[in-house]
Design a protein around this motif. Structure first.
Motif: not given
Length: 370
Positions: A271, A267, A269, A281, A178, A249, A200, A181, A246
């Motif tokens: 998944d 934010w 996501t 994020p 990413r 997002e 994460n 990001k 993902f």
């Protein structure tokens, strides 16, 4: 006598391994490449000298070489021993994956000599990566150890620490690049489950090869774990399960479970079947998760919000109907609304796997706050 122009074009297109819509050809390697891949060939003239298929003049000897070589012959030469777990990027993948794929094939001969695959194939990897701090947001050097034998990826807050700060089990690991990001061209997001909730970590390394080697080492460890867990499965069955990007997002607004609270920007996501939302994020863990099941289990996505809805500032609403309740979201633009609805619909249209049923109740109500 050979004529440039039309004759060259006919001979080039007669190549048995001519790919769809190429614009460039490597006179060194004998391969046709697309516009996206040509960037790496042009940047490395010591490895590959390229010409435009349509715009550059061609000599008869060059055309004959391309016709006698081609992508199939190059594949047989440079891709003899690609491990099943090694990630093969497409033109939509980030630059570091595509560049290191180019270098692995044509510069380092990694798929010709097995011993050159040791950095990611041995089942053990140790090194330092820049990891984003959960509280201060700063990237600090942290020691990481990936051990297939122990079934884990660990990191240590101090270089001489004996106990790891976190232990991530290989069976729940996912890694995805990413760069935008994370703010680094080599930025990797690693997710794992702890207490059935997603966590994460965000890491990078200045050296693109180092980061791609870590990525493929994680895939190798996952591959060997799955081979043991599913002894009858083929490589083709296991490879799609090694890592995943993902589904989607981006920012949306959401309201709370009573649907009386004001909408707040979060934010999101998506998944697999987990829709998670974060305040930022780069948060280490989600503020809430919503399980998205299949249409056979009475999950539906609708455009718009119920007429009585109040508090949303963004005009393009989405309603997800589950067996227990409705979830309300709002998008800033119609294009984003359509993209999210399409993403939700793809997930809902996909039949649920037997193992997904076990987690349905656990995930559906894991909504911890706005």
């Amino acid at each position: 006598m050979f004529q440039e122009g039309r004759d060259a074009e006919l001979l080039l297109f007669a190549s048995p391994s001519f790919p769809a819509d190429p614009e460039w050809a490597s006179l060194t390697l004998g391969v046709f490449v697309c516009q996206a891949c040509s960037t790496f060939h042009k940047a490395n003239p010591n490895i590959s000298r390229v010409k435009s298929v349509y715009l550059d003049p061609w000599q008869a000897s060059e055309v004959e070489f391309m016709a006698s070589a081609g992508n199939d012959a190059a594949k047989a030469k440079y891709e003899q021993k690609i491990p099943a777990f090694y990630y093969r990027p497409t033109h939509t993948d980030c630059q570091v994956l595509r560049e290191q794929w180019f270098r692995a094939r044509y510069e380092r001969d990694e798929f010709v000599y097995i011993e050159k695959q040791e950095p990611y194939s041995t089942g053990y990897r140790e090194g330092f990566l820049w990891k984003r701090g959960r509280d201060n947001g700063q990237f600090l050097s942290r020691k990481f150890i990936l051990s297939e034998r122990e079934g884990s990826l660990k990191y240590f807050n101090k270089h001489d620490a004996r106990e790891p700060k976190a232990v991530m089990r290989i069976e729940t690991l996912n890694a995805t690049f990413r760069p935008a990001k994370i703010g680094s061209p080599n930025g990797l997001q690693v997710t794992y489950l702890r207490d059935n909730s997603t966590r994460n970590i965000f890491v990078y390394h200045e050296d693109g090869k180092e980061m791609v080697d870590w990525f493929n080492a994680i895939r190798a460890a996952r591959f060997h774990y799955l081979q043991v867990a599913f002894p009858g499965a083929s490589d083709a069955d296991l490879v799609p399960k090694l890592t995943r990007n993902f589904v989607k997002e981006g920012y949306m607004e959401k309201t709370g479970p009573k649907q009386t609270e004001g909408f707040k920007k979060r934010w999101f996501t998506m998944d697999d079947r987990r829709l998670m939302y974060f305040k930022d994020p780069l948060d280490a863990y989600a503020r809430g998760e919503v399980f998205i099941g299949s249409k056979e289990n009475n999950y539906t996505v609708l455009s718009g919000l119920p007429p009585s809805t109040q508090g949303n500032r963004w005009p393009f609403g989405i309603t997800i109907v589950t067996p227990d309740r409705k979830f309300l979201f709002a998008c800033e633009t119609e294009a984003e609304q359509k993209d999210w609805i399409a993403a939700f619909q793809r997930v809902i249209n996909r039949p649920m796997l037997p193992q997904e049923y076990a987690g349905t109740q656990t995930h559906t109500h894991k909504v911890t706050g706005m």
